[in-house]
Design an enzyme around this catalytic site. Structure first.
Site, PDB file in Angstrom:
ATOM      1  N   HIS A  86     -37.307 -32.431  13.130  1.00  0.00           N
ATOM      2  CA  HIS A  86     -37.953 -31.114  13.160  1.00  0.00           C
ATOM      3  C   HIS A  86     -39.388 -31.257  12.697  1.00  0.00           C
ATOM      4  O   HIS A  86     -39.666 -31.920  11.698  1.00  0.00           O
ATOM      5  CB  HIS A  86     -37.239 -30.115  12.246  1.00  0.00           C
ATOM      6  CG  HIS A  86     -37.938 -28.787  12.184  1.00  0.00           C
ATOM      7  ND1 HIS A  86     -37.791 -27.838  13.169  1.00  0.00           N
ATOM      8  CD2 HIS A  86     -38.821 -28.279  11.287  1.00  0.00           C
ATOM      9  CE1 HIS A  86     -38.537 -26.785  12.863  1.00  0.00           C
ATOM     10  NE2 HIS A  86     -39.171 -27.029  11.736  1.00  0.00           N
TER      11      HIS A  86
ATOM     12  N   ASP B 219     -30.875 -15.564  10.372  1.00  0.00           N
ATOM     13  CA  ASP B 219     -32.224 -16.110  10.269  1.00  0.00           C
ATOM     14  C   ASP B 219     -33.133 -15.535  11.343  1.00  0.00           C
ATOM     15  O   ASP B 219     -34.300 -15.220  11.074  1.00  0.00           O
ATOM     16  CB  ASP B 219     -32.193 -17.637  10.373  1.00  0.00           C
ATOM     17  CG  ASP B 219     -33.595 -18.206  10.458  1.00  0.00           C
ATOM     18  OD1 ASP B 219     -34.358 -18.051   9.487  1.00  0.00           O
ATOM     19  OD2 ASP B 219     -33.950 -18.783  11.504  1.00  0.00           O
TER      20      ASP B 219
ATOM     21  N   ARG C 273     -39.997 -10.950   8.716  1.00  0.00           N
ATOM     22  CA  ARG C 273     -41.019 -11.631   7.923  1.00  0.00           C
ATOM     23  C   ARG C 273     -42.321 -11.734   8.683  1.00  0.00           C
ATOM     24  O   ARG C 273     -43.410 -11.621   8.101  1.00  0.00           O
ATOM     25  CB  ARG C 273     -40.531 -13.027   7.525  1.00  0.00           C
ATOM     26  CG  ARG C 273     -39.389 -13.024   6.504  1.00  0.00           C
ATOM     27  CD  ARG C 273     -38.763 -14.400   6.386  1.00  0.00           C
ATOM     28  NE  ARG C 273     -39.761 -15.407   6.071  1.00  0.00           N
ATOM     29  CZ  ARG C 273     -39.700 -16.664   6.515  1.00  0.00           C
ATOM     30  NH1 ARG C 273     -38.702 -17.064   7.288  1.00  0.00           N
ATOM     31  NH2 ARG C 273     -40.639 -17.531   6.186  1.00  0.00           N
TER      32      ARG C 273
ATOM     33  N   SER D 187     -34.914 -20.991   6.348  1.00  0.00           N
ATOM     34  CA  SER D 187     -34.979 -20.664   7.762  1.00  0.00           C
ATOM     35  C   SER D 187     -34.836 -21.920   8.618  1.00  0.00           C
ATOM     36  O   SER D 187     -34.013 -21.986   9.546  1.00  0.00           O
ATOM     37  CB  SER D 187     -36.304 -19.961   8.081  1.00  0.00           C
ATOM     38  OG  SER D 187     -36.444 -19.732   9.464  1.00  0.00           O
TER      39      SER D 187
ATOM     40  N   LYS E 182     -30.833 -23.477  10.582  1.00  0.00           N
ATOM     41  CA  LYS E 182     -30.646 -23.810  12.002  1.00  0.00           C
ATOM     42  C   LYS E 182     -30.301 -25.284  12.187  1.00  0.00           C
ATOM     43  O   LYS E 182     -29.446 -25.630  13.015  1.00  0.00           O
ATOM     44  CB  LYS E 182     -31.906 -23.448  12.795  1.00  0.00           C
ATOM     45  CG  LYS E 182     -32.185 -21.953  12.848  1.00  0.00           C
ATOM     46  CD  LYS E 182     -33.308 -21.618  13.795  1.00  0.00           C
ATOM     47  CE  LYS E 182     -34.658 -22.038  13.275  1.00  0.00           C
ATOM     48  NZ  LYS E 182     -35.148 -21.179  12.173  1.00  0.00           N
TER      49      LYS E 182
END
Length: 429
Positions: free
Chosen positions: A85, A166, A173, A188, A192
């Site tokens: 990620h 989320d 947000r 967050s 995932k």
């Protein structure tokens, strides 16, 4: 007994108290079902921004968001699973060559990616520049692709059932000024990634003008929080801190970045893209327990074979011509000198203004739009030499994009400049 109602939970955090696991579970479940109102969850998010969360609270919030939806399981595959990620940057095309490279090394790569918003590009937007390629892949089809030794990698959108709490919280947000909170960002991202079922995870945390995080200390804090969340959840997790003051590679824009990624898979491409791809691949392969050097796999062509198979498995044609913009305009060097700065944020803003990005979720993008960089910091240039080429279908965008690019460039007298370090740190085992 601690009260389980939204107002009490908000005021507890507002006043600096620590929320119990039961309170966090209750509020996340109620928000997901619609029993906790958006304005109440927004107030809680602001209290978290102001007061922070302990490691235990952050882990409980992450677990609650995972529990709000489906959790995938790939433990029955015959190959180890590992994912990557990135927190996002300009010209960050690394997933495109990285996923097939790691798959060619023998791992399964279930890569759930997103779309761009603002000046940072989205992996799915880039891949959708390929004719026929589809971002939506059902879980059963993901499993088939990952199990296929000739493919082994999927890059797709997260399904609606994956950490739905989320998705709802992030949307709030984004419009309430509560994005910038380490516990909220970490939970967050990791909700995932843990829910997707990978056994190992490498995080690329970007730092610099073109990244969400501008400060190295803050980036290290986020990296540490995410590594802790992954480790606590049984996911082997490592984070690299990498520089994003200058764009990665020599292109920023969807089809432009796909073409550059294919160059890397073919054994060429910009040195910084190759360096980061191989560095991340080595971390992923090590976490997967495989004894192979990704640099060798990149050189011998196996990664390119997996790229073509991966694109075809999601409906794309790897041999189809990529979209090109209808109009181009080039910025020339005004004098001789040394390019000492090419600001990532300025390049990202220009690519966005040219049509490569979007202002709101759901807006279309121009697949051929973007910025091509003919020189990078450390290069000597002469007057009249091309520095940057803008690509777009809407030529009226050139004026505002060129303003951002001219502001992003610094030319100075001199003849030598050592390239800036790409790797800034590492967190994890």
């Amino acid at each position: 007994m601690t009260a389980l109602d939204a107002v009490s939970i908000i005021t507890t955090k507002r006043d600096g108290g620590e929320l119990s696991d039961a309170q966090i579970d209750w509020v996340v479940d109620g928000f997901t079902r619609g029993d906790v109102a958006d304005e109440q969850m927004s107030a809680l998010a602001m209290a978290i921004v102001w007061r922070g969360m302990t490691r235990r609270e952050t882990a409980a919030l992450t677990a609650a968001m995972i529990a709000s939806g489906q959790r995938m399981d790939f433990t029955d595959l015959r190959r180890p699973t590992v994912d990557k990620h990135s927190t996002g940057g300009v010209g960050d095309k690394i997933t495109l060559p990285l996923a097939p490279l790691v798959a060619a090394c023998g791992a399964a790569v279930p890569q759930l990616s997103g779309r761009g918003l603002g000046h940072t590009g989205g992996t799915l937007d880039k891949l959708e520049a390929i004719a026929g390629w589809r971002a939506e892949v059902p879980v059963h089809r993901m499993r088939e692709i990952l199990a296929d030794p000739g493919i082994g990698a999927v890059v797709c959108a997260a399904g609606a059932d994956l950490a739905p709490a989320d998705k709802r919280l992030y949307a709030l947000r984004d419009v309430t000024g509560t994005v910038e909170s380490i516990p909220l960002i970490a939970s967050s991202i990791m909700s995932k990634k843990i829910a997707e079922g990978t056994a190992a995870l490498v995080l690329d945390v970007k730092v610099g003008s073109g990244a969400f995080l501008k400060n190295l200390d803050t980036a290290r804090e986020l990296a540490t929080a995410m590594v802790e969340l992954g480790t606590d959840a049984g996911v082997r997790t490592v984070a690299l801190l990498t520089a994003m003051d200058t764009p990665l590679g020599r292109t920023a824009g969807n089809a432009l970045e796909v073409a550059e990624s294919v160059e890397v898979l073919a054994g060429g491409g910009p040195a910084d893209v190759v360096e980061l791809t191989v560095t991340l691949a080595r971390e992923m392969v090590a976490l997967a327990g495989l004894n192979v050097d990704p640099a060798d796999v990149l050189r011998d062509g196996r990664a390119m074979d997996h790229w073509r198979a991966m694109v075809r498995a999601q409906g794309g044609d790897p041999a189809a011509p990529l979209p090109t913009a209808k109009h181009t305009e080039t910025i020339l060097a005004e004098r001789d000198g040394l390019l000492t700065r090419l600001d990532a944020l300025g390049v990202g803003l220009a690519a966005w203004r040219l049509g490569a990005g979007r202002t709101r979720q759901g807006d279309p993008v121009q697949h051929g739009a973007g910025v091509e960089m003919h020189a990078k910091p450390g290069d000597s240039v002469t007057a009249g030499q091309p520095l940057l080429t803008m690509h777009t279908d809407t030529p009226e965008a050139f004026r505002r994009a060129s303003t951002a690019l001219r502001d992003a460039i610094t030319l100075e007298a001199g003849s030598a400049l050592s390239p800036a370090a790409l790797m800034l740190g590492r967190v994890g085992v």
